[in-house]
Motif scaffolding. Structure first.
Motif, PDB file in Angstrom:
ATOM      1  N   GLY A  22       0.763  -1.115   0.121  1.00 30.20           N
ATOM      2  CA  GLY A  22      -0.365  -0.090   0.159  1.00 30.20           C
ATOM      3  C   GLY A  22       1.114   1.500  -0.078  1.00 30.20           C
ATOM      4  O   GLY A  22       1.958   1.183  -0.251  1.00 30.20           O
ATOM      5  N   TYR A  23       0.084   2.304   0.161  1.00 31.74           N
ATOM      6  CA  TYR A  23       0.800   3.577   0.278  1.00 31.74           C
ATOM      7  C   TYR A  23       1.358   3.721   1.869  1.00 31.74           C
ATOM      8  O   TYR A  23       1.119   3.226   2.599  1.00 31.74           O
ATOM      9  N   VAL A  24       2.511   4.548   1.949  1.00 32.49           N
ATOM     10  CA  VAL A  24       2.966   4.845   3.166  1.00 32.49           C
ATOM     11  C   VAL A  24       1.889   5.200   4.383  1.00 32.49           C
ATOM     12  O   VAL A  24       1.956   4.350   5.637  1.00 32.49           O
ATOM     13  N   THR A  25       0.720   5.755   4.109  1.00 27.14           N
ATOM     14  CA  THR A  25      -0.136   6.004   4.836  1.00 27.14           C
ATOM     15  C   THR A  25      -0.894   4.744   5.511  1.00 27.14           C
ATOM     16  O   THR A  25      -1.646   4.844   6.518  1.00 27.14           O
ATOM     17  N   ASP A  26      -0.570   3.865   4.572  1.00 28.99           N
ATOM     18  CA  ASP A  26      -1.424   2.449   5.160  1.00 28.99           C
ATOM     19  C   ASP A  26      -0.605   1.483   5.969  1.00 28.99           C
ATOM     20  O   ASP A  26      -1.045   0.683   6.563  1.00 28.99           O
ATOM     21  N   HIS A  27       0.678   2.059   6.394  1.00 31.02           N
ATOM     22  CA  HIS A  27       1.703   1.199   7.183  1.00 31.02           C
ATOM     23  C   HIS A  27       1.088   1.070   8.590  1.00 31.02           C
ATOM     24  O   HIS A  27       0.573   2.037   9.026  1.00 31.02           O
ATOM     25  N   SER A  28       1.177  -0.122   9.023  1.00 36.37           N
ATOM     26  CA  SER A  28       0.729  -0.426  10.298  1.00 36.37           C
ATOM     27  C   SER A  28       1.262   0.601  11.509  1.00 36.37           C
ATOM     28  O   SER A  28       0.518   0.974  12.619  1.00 36.37           O
ATOM     29  N   PHE A  29       2.404   1.084  11.262  1.00 37.07           N
ATOM     30  CA  PHE A  29       3.068   1.961  12.206  1.00 37.07           C
ATOM     31  C   PHE A  29       1.984   3.368  12.306  1.00 37.07           C
ATOM     32  O   PHE A  29       1.847   3.694  13.103  1.00 37.07           O
ATOM     33  N   PRO A  36       0.590  14.691  -3.156  1.00 40.51           N
ATOM     34  CA  PRO A  36      -0.776  13.937  -2.429  1.00 40.51           C
ATOM     35  C   PRO A  36      -0.117  12.979  -1.296  1.00 40.51           C
ATOM     36  O   PRO A  36      -1.001  13.025  -0.446  1.00 40.51           O
ATOM     37  N   MET A  37       0.762  12.350  -1.430  1.00 40.55           N
ATOM     38  CA  MET A  37       1.325  11.791  -0.339  1.00 40.55           C
ATOM     39  C   MET A  37       1.494  12.474   0.963  1.00 40.55           C
ATOM     40  O   MET A  37       1.005  12.488   2.109  1.00 40.55           O
ATOM     41  N   LYS A  96      -0.070  15.608   1.664  1.00 44.49           N
ATOM     42  CA  LYS A  96      -1.243  16.042   2.135  1.00 44.49           C
ATOM     43  C   LYS A  96      -1.779  14.897   2.982  1.00 44.49           C
ATOM     44  O   LYS A  96      -2.495  15.401   3.840  1.00 44.49           O
ATOM     45  N   SER A  97      -1.856  13.794   2.387  1.00 49.60           N
ATOM     46  CA  SER A  97      -2.576  12.737   3.154  1.00 49.60           C
ATOM     47  C   SER A  97      -1.817  12.593   4.605  1.00 49.60           C
ATOM     48  O   SER A  97      -2.296  12.336   5.566  1.00 49.60           O
ATOM     49  N   ILE A  98      -0.574  12.587   4.727  1.00 50.05           N
ATOM     50  CA  ILE A  98       0.278  12.492   6.016  1.00 50.05           C
ATOM     51  C   ILE A  98      -0.093  13.773   6.867  1.00 50.05           C
ATOM     52  O   ILE A  98      -0.361  13.617   7.958  1.00 50.05           O
ATOM     53  N   ALA A  99      -0.209  14.892   6.344  1.00 52.13           N
ATOM     54  CA  ALA A  99      -0.654  16.107   7.093  1.00 52.13           C
ATOM     55  C   ALA A  99      -1.963  16.095   7.560  1.00 52.13           C
ATOM     56  O   ALA A  99      -2.068  16.357   8.851  1.00 52.13           O
ATOM     57  N   LYS A 100      -2.869  15.485   6.775  1.00 51.12           N
ATOM     58  CA  LYS A 100      -4.259  15.079   7.587  1.00 51.12           C
ATOM     59  C   LYS A 100      -4.153  14.273   8.672  1.00 51.12           C
ATOM     60  O   LYS A 100      -4.696  14.553   9.400  1.00 51.12           O
TER      61      LYS A 100
END
Ligand SMILES: Cc1cc2nc3c(=O)[nH]c(=O)nc-3n(C[C@H](O)[C@H](O)[C@H](O)COP(=O)(O)OP(=O)(O)OC[C@H]3O[C@@H](n4cnc5c(N)ncnc54)[C@H](O)[C@@H]3O)c2cc1C
Ligand code: FES
Length: 257
Positions: A173-180, A198-199, A201-205
């Motif tokens: 998945g994407y970095v935002t999907d990581h279990s951490f 986009p990555m 922005k997702s992390i910022a959210k």
């Protein structure tokens, strides 16, 4: 350290894989004050039709032999022409440019996230943070397994976590999907991030939801690289700012994201 025009000699050229290579550049001026997150702009002299300098993050600095490394992904004519430089060639640069990542407090738990070639500034950042905290997690995301590069070097400076979109290396998945990100983000004090917008922005959210401090390194297109041409502006709470001279590092609270 003031920005200056410098001709740096290519001391080492390392082909990492078919898309990425590293140039180690020997500097005539001491590099001990170069900050993590800063970048240099390179005049692509090998090409007759690349007129604008190209910006590249400082990937690593070796104080013992006074060299700095740039990790370059071949995407177009500028980066392709840089791949043709040879050991011993001189490269015309302006550096160090831009601001830098802020430092954490002693012992804070930090998470460094790099997507694609956005991993480049994270190696030197982890090295700089080492004396301040041993709690360094480095999450590296890529599309495919073969794009997961230099993991041994990142493992020397932090706890490495990986994701690939095809699932061949690390978690799928994407970095935002990581279990951490799902299980441990609220225990993190600071996130430092570089990669596709986009990555980031997702992390910022996610960081805002979990109330974790977060800085991002923007990679807007650049012309001059030092605040003159205004082609790199981004919208912030205080109006338009130049990514090259006010950034490239911004606190997410200051961006209109
Ligand atoms: C502050 C900063 C630090 C950077 N650090 C690195 C780094 O460490 N390693 C690295 O490989 N690249 C880095 N980049 C991106 C790099 O500058 C571009 O990939 C490079 O300029 C492309 O030049 P080119 O002539 O090869 O391709 P071009 O023909 O200029 O572009 C080829 C493709 O890349 C896209 N592109 C061009 N410039 C950028 C950019 N700035 N950001 C995103 N996409 C772009 C274009 O839209 C086009 O699709 C950084 C950019 C910035 C602003
Ligand atoms: S690139 Fe010219 S002002 Fe930023």
């Amino acid at each position: 350290m003031n920005k200056t025009v410098q001709r740096l000699v290519v001391e080492r050229k390392e082909i990492v894989n078919s898309d990425n290579f590293i140039l180690s550049l020997k500097s005539p001026i001491p590099l001990v004050d170069v900050q993590a997150g800063q970048f240099l702009s390179i005049n692509v002299e090998k090409s007759k039709d690349v007129f604008l300098r190209r910006p590249f993050s400082i990937h690593d600095v070796h104080y013992d032999n006074n060299t700095l490394d740039v990790l370059i992904k071949t995407v177009g004519p500028g980066s392709a022409a840089l791949k043709d430089v040879e050991v011993g060639d001189e490269i015309d640069t302006i550096f160090p440019l831009g601001n830098s990542f802020s430092k954490p407090k002693k012992g804070e738990k930090v998470l460094l996230i790099g997507g694609g070639v956005g991993i480049a500034p994270m190696l030197y950042l982890a090295k700089i943070l080492g004396p301040i905290t041993s709690n360094i997690n480095i999450l590296l995301g890529s599309r495919k397994g073969e794009d997961q590069i230099l993991l041994d070097r990142y493992s020397e400076v932090g706890n490495v976590l990986t994701t690939t979109e095809d699932g061949t290396v690390g978690e799928k998945g994407y970095v935002t999907d990581h279990s951490f990100m799902k299980n441990e983000l609220e225990n993190v004090d600071r996130i430092y991030c570089c990669g596709p917008e986009p990555m980031m922005k997702s992390i910022a959210k996610l960081a805002k939801e979990k109330q974790v401090a977060c800085e991002v390194s923007l990679e807007n297109m650049m012309g001059c690289g030092f605040g003159v041409c205004l082609c790199c502006v981004t919208d912030t709470q205080e109006g338009h700012k130049c990514v090259c001279s006010d950034g490239p590092i911004f606190n997410i609270e200051d961006l209109k994201w």
